[in-house]
Design a protein around this motif. Sequence first.
Motif, PDB file in Angstrom:
ATOM      1  N   GLN A  75       0.779  -1.225   0.144  1.00 32.31           N
ATOM      2  CA  GLN A  75      -0.026   0.029  -0.202  1.00 32.31           C
ATOM      3  C   GLN A  75       0.724   1.246  -0.063  1.00 32.31           C
ATOM      4  OE1 GLN A  75      -0.650  -2.763   1.961  1.00 32.31           O
ATOM      5  NE2 GLN A  75      -2.827  -2.880   2.524  1.00 32.31           N
ATOM      6  N   ALA A  78       2.381   1.979  -3.488  1.00 32.57           N
ATOM      7  CA  ALA A  78       1.430   2.434  -4.352  1.00 32.57           C
ATOM      8  C   ALA A  78       1.118   3.953  -4.310  1.00 32.57           C
ATOM      9  CB  ALA A  78       0.038   1.826  -4.206  1.00 32.57           C
ATOM     10  N   ARG A  79       1.757   4.388  -3.285  1.00 38.06           N
ATOM     11  CA  ARG A  79       1.244   5.869  -2.910  1.00 38.06           C
ATOM     12  C   ARG A  79       2.486   6.834  -2.748  1.00 38.06           C
ATOM     13  NH1 ARG A  79      -2.196   2.632  -0.792  1.00 38.06           N
ATOM     14  NH2 ARG A  79      -4.480   3.343  -1.130  1.00 38.06           N
TER      15      ARG A  79
ATOM     16  N   HIS B  23      -2.561   1.361  -8.798  1.00 37.89           N
ATOM     17  CA  HIS B  23      -2.006   0.889  -7.490  1.00 37.89           C
ATOM     18  C   HIS B  23      -1.192  -0.305  -7.783  1.00 37.89           C
ATOM     19  CE1 HIS B  23      -3.150   4.406  -5.442  1.00 37.89           C
ATOM     20  NE2 HIS B  23      -4.283   3.912  -4.748  1.00 37.89           N
TER      21      HIS B  23
END
Lengths: 315, 278
Positions: A75, A78-79, B23
């Motif tokens: 996560q 992904a950012r 993502h």
Amino acid sequence: MARPPIEVENVTKDFGKFKALDDVSLRVPEGNVLGLLGHNGAGKTTLVNILSTLSPPTGGTARIAGYDVVRQSRQVCARIGLTGQFAAVDEQLSGLDNLVLIARLLGAGKRAAKQRAEELLTLFELTEAAKRPARTYSGGMRRRLDLAASLVGHPDVIFLDEPTTGLDPTSRMGLWQIVENLVDDGTTVLLTTQYLDEADRLADSITVLSSGKVVASGTAEELKAEVGQRTATATLADPAEAPRALEALGRAGLSPVHDEQRHAVTAPVNASHELAVVVRALDEAGIEVSGLGLGEPTLDDVYLNLAHHASESAA
Amino acid sequence: MTSTLSAPSTEAPESSPDRANWHGANVWTQIVVLTGRSLRAVVKDPRIVVFSLLQPLIMLTLFSQVFGKALMSSIQTGSYINYLMPAILVTTGIGASLQSGVGLITDMKNGVLGRFRALPIRMGSVLLARSLADLFRTAVQLVILLCAAAVLFGFSPKGGLLGTFSAWLLALMVSWSLTWVFLAIASWVRKEEVMQSVGFLAMFPLMFASSAFVPLDALPNWLSVVARVNPLTYAVDASRDLSLALPVGTGVLSAVGASAVLLLVGAFFAIKGFRRPL
Ligand SMILES: Nc1ncnc2c1ncn2[C@@H]1O[C@H](COP(=O)(O)OP(=O)(O)O)[C@@H](O)[C@H]1O
Ligand SMILES: [Mg+2]
């Protein structure tokens, strides 16, 4: 808006017995730029590596957008966008192919990937070189491609590890401009640098790192107020005169510091006419000076000043 | 191209409507895209293919000319080239898997793997893509070698096209499984020179103390003992069984089994090692 995009709590990192980071804590609010200031070996890259999931901390916790960098690394990945200290581009591939590759790996379709790549190439003025292998790029172009690659996925948080080290002044200012535009769009940035002026120009707040420890933090104004706007540096013809020079400048109402490496005494001055005060004080004491300069505050001055305060409070 | 930058604007929200989904690609896309990337490097720089063909071509020439006559008597399979070529397929495949390991280390230095690490993708995909791209390259190389052997040296095995094709598949299987062993070594060692010497030290004794170039009976006694326990002997014999239409026995089966084991063990340690921080 729940949590700040970057949260670091009591992070330590050991390499064997060596402590590269020692109890580092910091927070960066959304849309802010944190300047992480420190000399070579201070631990800047180590912290960036931990925050970008490349290496785990030995102790403490770090969260990006609320996600733990160890347990929720996917996560986090992904950012974030990472522009490391050394350009991480595929030398064999063209600039265009490099960016398309990243976009595809992030999950963009073929057409969307190409579109995003072209958009970034235009933005970073690499359109002409788009089809050339990256190994033919100049240092500045490579940096820009690297930065472009870290922006492909519209990251919420960007890490820039010494983005302008080794760049010529023009490319340097170009890069500053790019970072400023990013920030205007609401991206949160952590930028490491060895240059106070760079942190001053870009950062909302500055954290000074020394031997793995946070030694100061605050806004650029706060730091500079402590350091003094400018410093006068008098290089002594005879280094042994340093104690007398310090005494003379102290009498003249300045707070001088001994810079042993440069055989000089340095004192924060408020305006250029105070340079005359320095000259007069040293002249009256009969101390010969081989060089005299007025400088913008540098990281060295911050360190010297911090050391100065430390010794004062100890006394 | 000037180094000056005007103030570029970074606002471009409308152009990427699906940014919320960026993502991380699914594993299949990761593998396809990454394999494509490695293959593209080969297509752009075919020198790699040409140079790695030189060594087997030289060996083919030297061995077929030097040993050809001398060994005719002890070989029952017709000409020496027919005996030699199945071995060259296997050894070239193994050489290619060593190069895979070296290539992984080069990539680590290149810095681009550092970027991959900070992307939401699986490190296993990166390794698998590398092994697949190298497998593809090896497949092409072996086809070129086979054609060269047929045209220049009169290679015409009894097994015919089908036998040759199976030997080619077998060589690729051995190469692919050893690729994972060398990827595992590479991701722990992480130094090109060490990798090269490990490969060199392992390869040469294995190659010569085996049935690759000379029948076991023609080797000195002690060497033939070594050769009998050398796994390469079995891979080469299996390749020969297939291309020369010899009775295919347990040789091929054990080559498949050994490759599967090497593949699993190699993959396990490669992924484990590769995940360690740079
Ligand atoms: N992998 C490592 N193994 C051992 N020591 C390391 C490693 N990485 C960094 N260090 C040490 O940690 C300290 C901080 O390094 P680094 O974070 O790269 O500093 P900076 O980026 O501020 O120049 C240095 O003294 C460096 O030698
Ligand atoms: Mg660094």
